[in-house]
Design a protein around this motif. Structure first.
Motif, PDB file in Angstrom:
ATOM      1  N   PRO A  79      74.812  25.357  87.908  1.00 41.73           N
ATOM      2  CA  PRO A  79      73.635  25.450  88.321  1.00 41.73           C
ATOM      3  C   PRO A  79      73.318  25.388  89.908  1.00 41.73           C
ATOM      4  CG  PRO A  79      74.533  23.573  87.034  1.00 41.73           C
ATOM      5  CD  PRO A  79      75.632  24.262  87.586  1.00 41.73           C
ATOM      6  N   ASP A  80      72.072  26.149  90.198  1.00 41.13           N
ATOM      7  CA  ASP A  80      71.778  26.464  91.502  1.00 41.13           C
ATOM      8  C   ASP A  80      71.814  25.246  92.352  1.00 41.13           C
ATOM      9  OD1 ASP A  80      71.498  29.052  90.847  1.00 41.13           O
ATOM     10  OD2 ASP A  80      69.238  29.031  90.525  1.00 41.13           O
ATOM     11  N   ARG A  81      71.377  24.075  91.879  1.00 45.30           N
ATOM     12  CA  ARG A  81      71.143  22.951  92.594  1.00 45.30           C
ATOM     13  C   ARG A  81      72.603  22.422  92.970  1.00 45.30           C
ATOM     14  NH1 ARG A  81      67.153  17.782  91.660  1.00 45.30           N
ATOM     15  NH2 ARG A  81      68.029  16.472  93.250  1.00 45.30           N
ATOM     16  N   GLU A  82      73.651  22.613  92.289  1.00 47.08           N
ATOM     17  CA  GLU A  82      74.901  22.076  92.392  1.00 47.08           C
ATOM     18  C   GLU A  82      75.513  23.200  93.489  1.00 47.08           C
ATOM     19  OE1 GLU A  82      75.124  19.489  91.650  1.00 47.08           O
ATOM     20  OE2 GLU A  82      75.634  18.800  89.534  1.00 47.08           O
ATOM     21  N   VAL A  87      77.744  24.749  98.882  1.00 48.36           N
ATOM     22  CA  VAL A  87      77.810  25.668  99.958  1.00 48.36           C
ATOM     23  C   VAL A  87      77.594  24.820 101.148  1.00 48.36           C
ATOM     24  CG1 VAL A  87      77.137  27.635  98.865  1.00 48.36           C
ATOM     25  CG2 VAL A  87      75.372  26.363  99.872  1.00 48.36           C
ATOM     26  N   ARG A  88      77.094  23.754 101.526  1.00 45.95           N
ATOM     27  CA  ARG A  88      76.569  22.807 102.384  1.00 45.95           C
ATOM     28  C   ARG A  88      78.022  22.339 102.942  1.00 45.95           C
ATOM     29  NH1 ARG A  88      71.654  19.972 100.467  1.00 45.95           N
ATOM     30  NH2 ARG A  88      73.043  19.487  98.820  1.00 45.95           N
ATOM     31  N   PRO A 104      78.981  41.010  92.242  1.00 46.33           N
ATOM     32  CA  PRO A 104      77.443  40.768  92.541  1.00 46.33           C
ATOM     33  C   PRO A 104      77.034  39.178  92.229  1.00 46.33           C
ATOM     34  CG  PRO A 104      77.758  42.904  91.918  1.00 46.33           C
ATOM     35  CD  PRO A 104      78.919  42.059  91.421  1.00 46.33           C
ATOM     36  N   GLU A 105      77.142  38.907  90.963  1.00 46.40           N
ATOM     37  CA  GLU A 105      76.773  37.528  90.379  1.00 46.40           C
ATOM     38  C   GLU A 105      77.374  36.332  91.344  1.00 46.40           C
ATOM     39  OE1 GLU A 105      76.891  40.826  87.372  1.00 46.40           O
ATOM     40  OE2 GLU A 105      78.546  40.009  88.345  1.00 46.40           O
ATOM     41  N   ILE A 106      78.613  36.567  91.652  1.00 55.58           N
ATOM     42  CA  ILE A 106      79.324  35.404  92.336  1.00 55.58           C
ATOM     43  C   ILE A 106      78.370  35.480  93.545  1.00 55.58           C
ATOM     44  CG2 ILE A 106      81.371  34.594  93.331  1.00 55.58           C
ATOM     45  CD1 ILE A 106      82.880  35.360  90.938  1.00 55.58           C
ATOM     46  N   LEU A 107      78.430  36.554  94.261  1.00 59.63           N
ATOM     47  CA  LEU A 107      77.722  36.687  95.738  1.00 59.63           C
ATOM     48  C   LEU A 107      76.568  36.057  95.915  1.00 59.63           C
ATOM     49  CD1 LEU A 107      77.752  37.461  98.736  1.00 59.63           C
ATOM     50  CD2 LEU A 107      77.294  39.896  97.874  1.00 59.63           C
ATOM     51  N   ASN A 108      75.675  36.547  94.682  1.00 57.33           N
ATOM     52  CA  ASN A 108      74.359  36.236  94.678  1.00 57.33           C
ATOM     53  C   ASN A 108      74.262  34.657  94.309  1.00 57.33           C
ATOM     54  OD1 ASN A 108      73.174  38.640  95.334  1.00 57.33           O
ATOM     55  ND2 ASN A 108      73.174  39.109  92.976  1.00 57.33           N
ATOM     56  N   ALA A 112      72.040  32.214  96.736  1.00 58.43           N
ATOM     57  CA  ALA A 112      70.776  31.582  96.305  1.00 58.43           C
ATOM     58  C   ALA A 112      70.968  30.054  96.549  1.00 58.43           C
ATOM     59  CB  ALA A 112      70.803  31.556  94.853  1.00 58.43           C
ATOM     60  N   GLY A 113      72.283  29.629  96.968  1.00 57.52           N
ATOM     61  CA  GLY A 113      72.265  28.131  97.468  1.00 57.52           C
ATOM     62  C   GLY A 113      72.030  28.003  98.765  1.00 57.52           C
ATOM     63  N   MET A 114      71.796  29.086  99.494  1.00 56.35           N
ATOM     64  CA  MET A 114      71.641  28.841 101.179  1.00 56.35           C
ATOM     65  C   MET A 114      70.313  29.224 101.638  1.00 56.35           C
ATOM     66  SD  MET A 114      75.290  31.253 101.913  1.00 56.35           S
ATOM     67  CE  MET A 114      75.954  30.191 103.095  1.00 56.35           C
ATOM     68  N   SER A 115      70.076  28.545 102.734  1.00 56.75           N
ATOM     69  CA  SER A 115      68.726  28.927 103.161  1.00 56.75           C
ATOM     70  C   SER A 115      68.980  30.602 103.897  1.00 56.75           C
ATOM     71  CB  SER A 115      68.542  27.961 104.558  1.00 56.75           C
ATOM     72  OG  SER A 115      69.579  28.361 105.490  1.00 56.75           O
ATOM     73  N   THR A 116      67.505  30.971 104.104  1.00 58.83           N
ATOM     74  CA  THR A 116      67.584  32.328 104.604  1.00 58.83           C
ATOM     75  C   THR A 116      68.695  32.654 105.835  1.00 58.83           C
ATOM     76  OG1 THR A 116      65.256  32.448 103.818  1.00 58.83           O
ATOM     77  CG2 THR A 116      66.001  34.380 105.228  1.00 58.83           C
ATOM     78  N   GLY A 117      68.422  31.809 106.834  1.00 57.49           N
ATOM     79  CA  GLY A 117      69.442  31.897 108.057  1.00 57.49           C
ATOM     80  C   GLY A 117      70.850  31.697 107.581  1.00 57.49           C
TER      81      GLY A 117
END
Length: 175
Positions: A79-82, A87-88, A104-108, A112-117
């Motif tokens: 899940p994206d939230r997890e 990643v933090r 690409p699925e894993i990279l994305n 997706a779990g990170m801020s833009t920066g």
């Protein structure tokens, strides 16, 4: 007694005896836990060969083994939230190394779990970090999987649904 009294066995009887002996030998010699322990110790190419063989020749065993190990490719289904929590806890350099040649699925999923920066820093680390050896990529992936299991054990995330409970980290081969 049966061996002494039966003069000739049918093919079905021999097959049944063979299956019973194999089941008893498997019970004595192995099981899922020793298989997981073995897969944890072998290199990724051997692990992939064993898993592929099991998938094709012993699908029921493959399903049991696959449920008991956490593989790097499993990250794509988290899940994206997890993933945000995961990643933090990871270093950008180790993620950059682990994501080399990843699907690409894993990279994305990581991005997706990170801020833009943070995502920009990760892309930069991947681009300028240089090409790592397969061993270094595998080690970085193993460290990430171990961190995931550690976070789950601490109750900070819930992603495996019991995966990794037997042997822990499994396949970390290239996608």
């Amino acid at each position: 007694i049966e061996t002494a009294t039966i003069r000739q066995a049918t093919l079905e009887q021999v097959t049944a005896i063979d299956a019973e002996i194999k089941e008893k030998v498997n019970f004595l010699l192995g099981g899922i836990e020793p298989m997981i322990a073995m897969l944890d110790k072998v290199d990724s190419a051997t692990r992939e060969n064993i898993l592929e063989y099991l998938k094709n020749e012993q699908p029921s065993v493959y399903q049991k083994v696959r449920k008991a190990i956490l593989m790097f490719e499993d990250v794509a289904s988290f899940p994206d939230r997890e993933m945000e929590s995961i990643v933090r806890e990871l270093k950008t350099e180790s993620m950059g190394m682990a994501l080399q040649n990843a699907s690409p699925e894993i990279l994305n999923k990581f991005l997706a779990g990170m801020s833009t920066g943070a995502a920009a820093l990760l892309r930069e680390a991947m681009e300028y970090g240089g090409k790592a050896t397969a061993d270094k990529v595998e080690e970085a992936r193993r460290e990430i999987l171990e961190k995931i299991l550690e976070l789950e054990a601490a109750g900070k995330i819930s992603v495996t649904g019991g995966v990794g409970g037997v042997g822990g980290v499994g396949g970390v081969g290239a996608e």
